[in-house]
Enzyme design. Structure first.
Site, PDB file in Angstrom:
ATOM      1  N   ASP A 115       0.871  -1.170   0.000  1.00 58.90           N
ATOM      2  CA  ASP A 115       0.000   0.000   0.000  1.00 58.90           C
ATOM      3  C   ASP A 115       0.910   1.222   0.000  1.00 58.90           C
ATOM      4  O   ASP A 115       2.019   1.158   0.552  1.00 58.90           O
ATOM      5  CB  ASP A 115      -0.858  -0.002   1.277  1.00 58.90           C
ATOM      6  CG  ASP A 115      -2.074   0.892   1.154  1.00 58.90           C
ATOM      7  OD1 ASP A 115      -3.196   0.367   1.115  1.00 58.90           O
ATOM      8  OD2 ASP A 115      -1.899   2.141   1.083  1.00 58.90           O
ATOM      9  N   PHE A 151     -17.709  -9.910  -4.011  1.00 62.22           N
ATOM     10  CA  PHE A 151     -19.073  -9.722  -3.508  1.00 62.22           C
ATOM     11  C   PHE A 151     -19.070  -9.810  -1.977  1.00 62.22           C
ATOM     12  O   PHE A 151     -20.014 -10.287  -1.363  1.00 62.22           O
ATOM     13  CB  PHE A 151     -20.007 -10.771  -4.124  1.00 62.22           C
ATOM     14  CG  PHE A 151     -19.977 -10.768  -5.628  1.00 62.22           C
ATOM     15  CD1 PHE A 151     -20.609  -9.753  -6.334  1.00 62.22           C
ATOM     16  CD2 PHE A 151     -19.289 -11.731  -6.341  1.00 62.22           C
ATOM     17  CE1 PHE A 151     -20.566  -9.710  -7.730  1.00 62.22           C
ATOM     18  CE2 PHE A 151     -19.242 -11.708  -7.729  1.00 62.22           C
ATOM     19  CZ  PHE A 151     -19.883 -10.694  -8.430  1.00 62.22           C
ATOM     20  N   LEU A 152     -17.951  -9.378  -1.373  1.00 57.77           N
ATOM     21  CA  LEU A 152     -17.806  -9.465   0.081  1.00 57.77           C
ATOM     22  C   LEU A 152     -18.647  -8.398   0.764  1.00 57.77           C
ATOM     23  O   LEU A 152     -18.665  -7.252   0.320  1.00 57.77           O
ATOM     24  CB  LEU A 152     -16.343  -9.244   0.471  1.00 57.77           C
ATOM     25  CG  LEU A 152     -15.296 -10.085  -0.249  1.00 57.77           C
ATOM     26  CD1 LEU A 152     -13.895  -9.554   0.045  1.00 57.77           C
ATOM     27  CD2 LEU A 152     -15.433 -11.538   0.183  1.00 57.77           C
ATOM     28  N   PHE A 167     -32.580  -8.202   1.651  1.00 59.06           N
ATOM     29  CA  PHE A 167     -32.508  -6.801   1.205  1.00 59.06           C
ATOM     30  C   PHE A 167     -33.873  -6.171   1.000  1.00 59.06           C
ATOM     31  O   PHE A 167     -34.074  -5.348   0.121  1.00 59.06           O
ATOM     32  CB  PHE A 167     -31.587  -6.661  -0.027  1.00 59.06           C
ATOM     33  CG  PHE A 167     -30.151  -6.597   0.406  1.00 59.06           C
ATOM     34  CD1 PHE A 167     -29.553  -7.711   0.968  1.00 59.06           C
ATOM     35  CD2 PHE A 167     -29.433  -5.430   0.316  1.00 59.06           C
ATOM     36  CE1 PHE A 167     -28.253  -7.663   1.438  1.00 59.06           C
ATOM     37  CE2 PHE A 167     -28.128  -5.363   0.787  1.00 59.06           C
ATOM     38  CZ  PHE A 167     -27.540  -6.490   1.347  1.00 59.06           C
ATOM     39  N   LEU A 168     -34.812  -6.593   1.851  1.00 61.06           N
ATOM     40  CA  LEU A 168     -36.139  -5.963   1.835  1.00 61.06           C
ATOM     41  C   LEU A 168     -36.422  -5.343   3.197  1.00 61.06           C
ATOM     42  O   LEU A 168     -37.572  -5.127   3.546  1.00 61.06           O
ATOM     43  CB  LEU A 168     -37.210  -7.002   1.485  1.00 61.06           C
ATOM     44  CG  LEU A 168     -37.281  -7.440   0.011  1.00 61.06           C
ATOM     45  CD1 LEU A 168     -38.297  -8.559  -0.168  1.00 61.06           C
ATOM     46  CD2 LEU A 168     -37.650  -6.263  -0.903  1.00 61.06           C
ATOM     47  N   CYS A 190     -19.971   1.219  -0.741  1.00 60.38           N
ATOM     48  CA  CYS A 190     -20.187   0.448  -1.976  1.00 60.38           C
ATOM     49  C   CYS A 190     -21.498   0.787  -2.660  1.00 60.38           C
ATOM     50  O   CYS A 190     -21.496   1.343  -3.766  1.00 60.38           O
ATOM     51  CB  CYS A 190     -20.111  -1.034  -1.662  1.00 60.38           C
ATOM     52  SG  CYS A 190     -18.522  -1.472  -0.941  1.00 60.38           S
ATOM     53  N   LYS A 192     -22.085   4.569  -3.912  1.00 58.42           N
ATOM     54  CA  LYS A 192     -21.176   5.053  -4.967  1.00 58.42           C
ATOM     55  C   LYS A 192     -21.300   4.203  -6.228  1.00 58.42           C
ATOM     56  O   LYS A 192     -21.190   4.715  -7.330  1.00 58.42           O
ATOM     57  CB  LYS A 192     -19.735   5.123  -4.447  1.00 58.42           C
ATOM     58  CG  LYS A 192     -18.914   3.875  -4.604  1.00 58.42           C
ATOM     59  CD  LYS A 192     -17.455   4.120  -4.288  1.00 58.42           C
ATOM     60  CE  LYS A 192     -16.694   2.834  -4.060  1.00 58.42           C
ATOM     61  NZ  LYS A 192     -16.652   1.884  -5.139  1.00 58.42           N
ATOM     62  N   LYS A 231     -23.618  -0.110   9.038  1.00 62.60           N
ATOM     63  CA  LYS A 231     -24.386  -1.323   9.348  1.00 62.60           C
ATOM     64  C   LYS A 231     -23.679  -2.016  10.503  1.00 62.60           C
ATOM     65  O   LYS A 231     -22.546  -1.646  10.848  1.00 62.60           O
ATOM     66  CB  LYS A 231     -24.492  -2.220   8.124  1.00 62.60           C
ATOM     67  CG  LYS A 231     -23.174  -2.846   7.684  1.00 62.60           C
ATOM     68  CD  LYS A 231     -23.456  -3.825   6.565  1.00 62.60           C
ATOM     69  CE  LYS A 231     -22.279  -4.690   6.278  1.00 62.60           C
ATOM     70  NZ  LYS A 231     -22.522  -5.653   5.242  1.00 62.60           N
TER      71      LYS A 231
END
Ligand code: UGA
Length: 460
Positions: A30, A153-154, A268-269, A279, A282, A339
């Site tokens: 990095d 998809f983490l 996701f409801l 994520c 954006k 979250k």
């Protein structure tokens, strides 16, 4: 296989540590030298459950190293994962300058490598990256590079489990050698040959992940399309919640029944304060700009963004309605992270809510199990207190903004007695309205209005 990971943010750290745990030799780098020092001291710059253990074991086994020297990291590697940030520009498009920078550094090498984009990027970035590598490489008298896309998809908070037990691994490639190398990299995951840090003593029997080989453009689109669809699903549930409030329905009953249809699915409801994090917001913006730029009308995504931003206004309306005058009221805030199970406060709805409360001159005290330090850096003028009971003590209202499991377990009876006014606005629908009201709270949430005769949903 010898692998390099460029970018030690959340995606780079999880990817590098898990690939090392799966048996590869990984060197991660990095350009933030302080971050490398922290990692070399065995400390993590982010909160991600289980990552510390995976990283520690991989380092102790000599399979994971950190260096501030990019050339050293990529020099010996057969494949390089690019995991640098692609933050939003003013225009909403993704800023790809970090990827361009990295391309220049990789191109200075004179041996052919597979370069894998893992950062979330707009479609066609792979093409540009290959061109850039070969142009910069030609200047340096270097070799021809192969490029692949391997979107992640983490989910923050469950990233380690997601890495070892993915639904699908997507690779976008242009040649067979790249496909062969990526299959090799993921072989331990595909064949279940890894020490699972999540399930002890053994993983539950389940389906092996699907391994999807696509074009690079499709792989790039799959990532943006997936995140955008998740945001759209949440926005849909949130509009339903508003409708339930007007018509007297209960959004949880509605979405639960909807989700039983396998064509819709239950996840996701959850209605409430809307989505945040680095994520979904954006990616939806960037996907929308990409469509616009290419002459495709994706108003659906613009509406998703608009609905999501409106959730904060809806909450502020509830606060004003309940308190009448907000100025000088003592308001306690439970939850700051975008979250649960993460300390990430980037684009967290809770942070925006606190700013709005401050703008209305409320006196805000806030807590979060792990995100206080990160929130402190972006929220001056807030009193941060670790103990949630002290946040509630003497408060005129308590707002639950992140649904940490700890908050469900609080002694709400005690809190009811200790608040100046027992008013709770639960912006994540985390608590039971009937239980809260039975305890004596004035209680509000999203899409779950008080009903006189509430029908029950009976399952077989
Ligand atoms: C998201 C995707 O879920 C991952 O698959 C993806 O890999 C990742 O972005 C990424 O691009 O790196 P993440 O940002 O960790 O993962 O968070 P999510 O679990 O998707 O939650 C996003 C937001 O939606 C949170 O603020 C959450 O509170 C909110 N949410 C989620 C709801 O409001 N309702 C729901 O039903 C679900």
């Amino acid at each position: 296989m010898r692998l390099a990971v460029i970018g030690c943010g959340y995606v780079g750290l999880v990817t590098g540590s898990c690939l090392a745990e799966a048996g590869h030799d990984v060197v991660a780098t990095d350009n933030d030298q302080a971050r490398i020092q922290t990692l070399n001291a065995g400390r993590l710059p982010i909160h991600e459950p289980g990552l510390d253990g995976v990283m520690e074991r991989a380092r102790a086994a000599g399979r994971l190293r950190f260096t501030g020297n990019c050339a050293e990291a990529v020099g010996a590697a057969e494949a390089i994962f690019i995991c640098v940030g692609t933050p939003p520009l003013e225009s909403g498009e993704a800023d790809l300058s970090a990827i361009d920078n990295v391309a220049r550094q990789i191109a200075a090498l004179r041996s052919p490598k597979l370069v894998i984009e893992k950062s979330t990027v707009p479609a066609q970035t792979g093409q540009q990256l290959r061109r850039a590598l070969n142009v910069y490489g030609r200047d340096a008298g270097g070799a021809i590079f192969r490029v692949a896309s391997n979107p992640e998809f983490l989910r923050e908070g469950t990233a380690i489990g997601d890495f070892f037990h993915p639904d699908r691994i997507v690779i976008g490639v242009e040649d067979q050698e790249s496909e062969r190398q990526l299959r090799e990299i993921y072989r331990p995951i595909l064949e279940g040959r890894f020490h699972c840090p999540v399930h002890q003593p053994s993983c539950p029997a389940g389906r092996a992940p699907a391994f999807l080989v696509t074009t690079i453009a499709s792989a790039e689109l799959i990532k943006h399309a997936s995140n955008s669809f998740l945001g759209l699903k949440i926005a849909y549930a949130n509009v339903l919640a508003d409708l339930c409030e007007r018509l007297g329905g209960d959004v949880e009953e509605v979405t639960r029944a909807m989700g039983m249809d396998p064509r819709i699915g239950p996840q996701f409801l959850n209605a409430g304060l809307g989505f945040g994090g680095f994520c979904l917001p954006k990616d939806i913006q960037a996907f929308n700009r990409l469509a616009e730029r290419n002459g495709v009308d994706f108003t659906l995504l613009k509406e998703t963004e608009r609905i999501n931003k409106g959730r904060i206004d809806q909450l502020m309306e509830k606060v004003r309605k309940a308190l009448w005058v907000v100025k000088e009221k003592k308001i306690g805030v439970l939850g700051l992270a975008f979250k649960p199970n993460t300390d990430d406060v980037r684009f967290a709805p809770a942070i925006e809510v606190v700013r709005r409360l401050q703008a209305e001159r409320a006196v805000v005290r806030a807590t979060d199990p792990v995100a206080i330090e990160k929130a402190r850096a972006v929220l001056p003028g807030v009193e941060f207190i670790e103990d949630p009971y002290r946040v509630a003590l003497g408060a005129d209202a308590l707002l639950l903004l992140t649904e940490w499991a700890d908050y469900r377990q609080l002694d709400w009876k005690r809190i009811c007695k200790e608040m100046a006014r027992p008013l709770v606005i639960d912006a994540r629908n985390a608590l039971s309205p009937s239980e809260m009201r039975a305890l004596g709270f004035e209680y509000d949430s999203f899409g779950r209005p008080e009903l006189s005769a509430k029908p029950t949903l009976v399952t077989a």
